[in-house]
Design an enzyme around this catalytic site. Structure first.
Site, mmCIF file in Angstrom:
data_model
loop_
_atom_site.group_PDB
_atom_site.id
_atom_site.type_symbol
_atom_site.label_atom_id
_atom_site.label_comp_id
_atom_site.label_asym_id
_atom_site.label_seq_id
_atom_site.Cartn_x
_atom_site.Cartn_y
_atom_site.Cartn_z
ATOM 1 N N LYS A 198 20.647 -6.316 -49.870
ATOM 2 C CA LYS A 198 20.551 -7.527 -50.682
ATOM 3 C C LYS A 198 19.782 -7.359 -51.989
ATOM 4 C CE LYS A 198 22.646 -10.854 -48.251
ATOM 5 N NZ LYS A 198 23.664 -11.769 -48.812
ATOM 6 N N SER A 233 24.456 -2.640 -42.624
ATOM 7 C CA SER A 233 23.995 -3.359 -43.816
ATOM 8 C C SER A 233 22.543 -3.818 -43.766
ATOM 9 C CB SER A 233 24.904 -4.569 -44.076
ATOM 10 O OG SER A 233 24.998 -5.379 -42.923
#
Length: 425
Positions: free
Chosen positions: A70, A321
């Protein structure tokens, strides 16, 4: 697992090229060059053998700064804000990882940040976000309410809202993951990516399809938040009335206009995995790949292990992720994963001659080559033998046959009765 009935949303959707291009991702890559880590792309023989692929590479974004991808999108978007906007500050909503990305980007760029998170957000993510200097506001049982409240704060206090996924600059930043993969593995056949709101897969698909249109891009969602597949099939945004999944990092109810525009043109398919399959993936990643992954980040691996995607003899990449986990919750996830693999059993015993009998149990389990993970005196039931002490134990072994041998051996101990066990449920 429960899932709400969907609602369709018809909107005028732009083309994918109007949202984000390969050039946008390359420009983001230059901004991020001195900010983010180029994370490892590690091969996993174990996962390849499970799914029949010629090779499986894991893109370990759980090793990125803040523990997830992110920071890429957040920094790329915030670095381009005008000075007057920076001075006022930014606000964001997040289930955890975007929060940390925005908070660190704010710290690096000298921008004050306010983050709104839902009540389901793990404490570890909240603490880490505050550690980067952000003000954290907990609002709403689910993410949708947090999102709405962040927009209200933006309006009331004149703050810039940094969207977690539906923003071209966010998408471009996330797409730099794809550039890094191609640097090391330009000959890929299939890439699997988790989908929450769709920012990561939109950016990655943009890069991969520009490089080679034949690379297959597959999204993965939990069954309890599976909105992307019906959106692609109906060619309109499909919104779930509720979500129900252990993978809070991708517990979104819908795509939005810009991610939908990219996904419908550049993503080949979307598959769903169960929460139990997610726990198995997190468990095997910890055990065999020696990497800690959130259930949301483990979704692509879950799709490979469960056979949800045919990758026979292919070169595959799976994006891990994120790795921001509460250790207590991660222990529960991996215990569930071991249950699913038949390598863990909960059993209820009745012991005569407490606590001497417990010592005999411990000794026998060790002799049998198993591990006594937990032991606890249980609440007495009406049906229990009043002359025995009820105990619950958790046993780890090499597989269901091994654990049955251990249970049979325990049942043969003097003063020990095996009342029930989870293998028989």
């Amino acid at each position: 697992m429960s899932q709400g009935q969907g609602q369709g949303h018809s909107e005028t959707v732009p083309s994918a090229s109007e949202v984000v291009t390969e050039a946008d991702v390359k420009a983001a890559n230059e901004r991020l060059a001195e900010v983010v880590h180029q994370t490892p792309l590690d091969g996993s023989t174990t996962i390849a053998e499970h799914c029949g692929a010629a090779r499986v590479d894991l893109k370990l974004e759980n090793m990125q700064r803040t523990g997830s991808f992110k920071i890429r999108g957040a920094y790329n978007a915030m670095a381009q804000l005008p000075e007057d906007v920076r001075e006022r500050g930014v606000v964001a909503s997040s289930a955890g990882n975007h929060a940390q990305g925005v908070a660190l980007a704010g710290q690096l760029l000298g921008i004050e940040t306010t983050i709104v998170v839902p009540e389901i957000t793990p404490a570890a993510k909240i603490d880490a976000t505050r550690g980067y200097g952000a003000e954290v506001v907990v609002e709403g049982e689910q993410y949708e309410r947090s999102y709405e409240y962040a927009l209200e704060l933006a309006e009331e206090e004149g703050l810039e809202f940094v969207h977690p996924f539906d923003d071209p600059d966010i998408i471009a930043g996330q797409g730099t993951v794809g550039l890094e993969i191609l640097d090391e593995a330009p000959d890929l056949d299939t890439v699997l990516v988790s989908i929450g709101g769709g920012g990561l897969i939109s950016g990655i698909a943009t890069v991969l399809k520009a490089h080679d249109p034949d690379i297959r891009v597959v999204g993965v969602q939990p069954e309890g938040a599976a909105h992307a597949k019906p959106s692609m099939e109906q060619d309109e945004i499909h919104m779930l009335s509720e979500v129900d999944t252990v993978a809070e990092g991708i517990a979104d109810a819908r795509l939005l206009e810009q991610t939908f525009a990219v996904i419908r043109e550049r993503v080949d398919d979307v598959v769903s995995v169960s929460d139990r399959e997610l726990t198995v993936a997190s468990t095997l990643l910890a055990e065999r790949a020696k990497t800690v992954a959130e259930t949301a980040g483990a979704a692509p691996v879950a799709a490979l292990l469960s056979g949800g995607v045919d990758v026979q003899d292919e070169h595959v990449a799976a994006i891990v992720s994120g790795g921001n986990v509460d250790l207590t919750e991660h222990a529960e996830v991996t215990r569930t994963g071991l249950h699913e693999l038949g390598r863990y059993v909960d059993a209820r015993l009745e012991l005569r001659g407490w606590p001497t009998a417990l010592g005999a149990v411990t000794e026998l389990v060790e002799e049998q080559g198993a591990a006594l993970d937990t032991v606890e005196r249980a609440n007495r039931r009406v049906t229990d033998d009043p002359n025995r002490v009820p105990v619950t134990v958790g046993l780890a072994g090499s597989g269901p046959e091994h654990l049955r041998e251990v249970l049979d051996a325990l049942a043969g101990l003097e003063g020990v009765a095996v009342v029930e066990n989870s293998l028989d449920r």
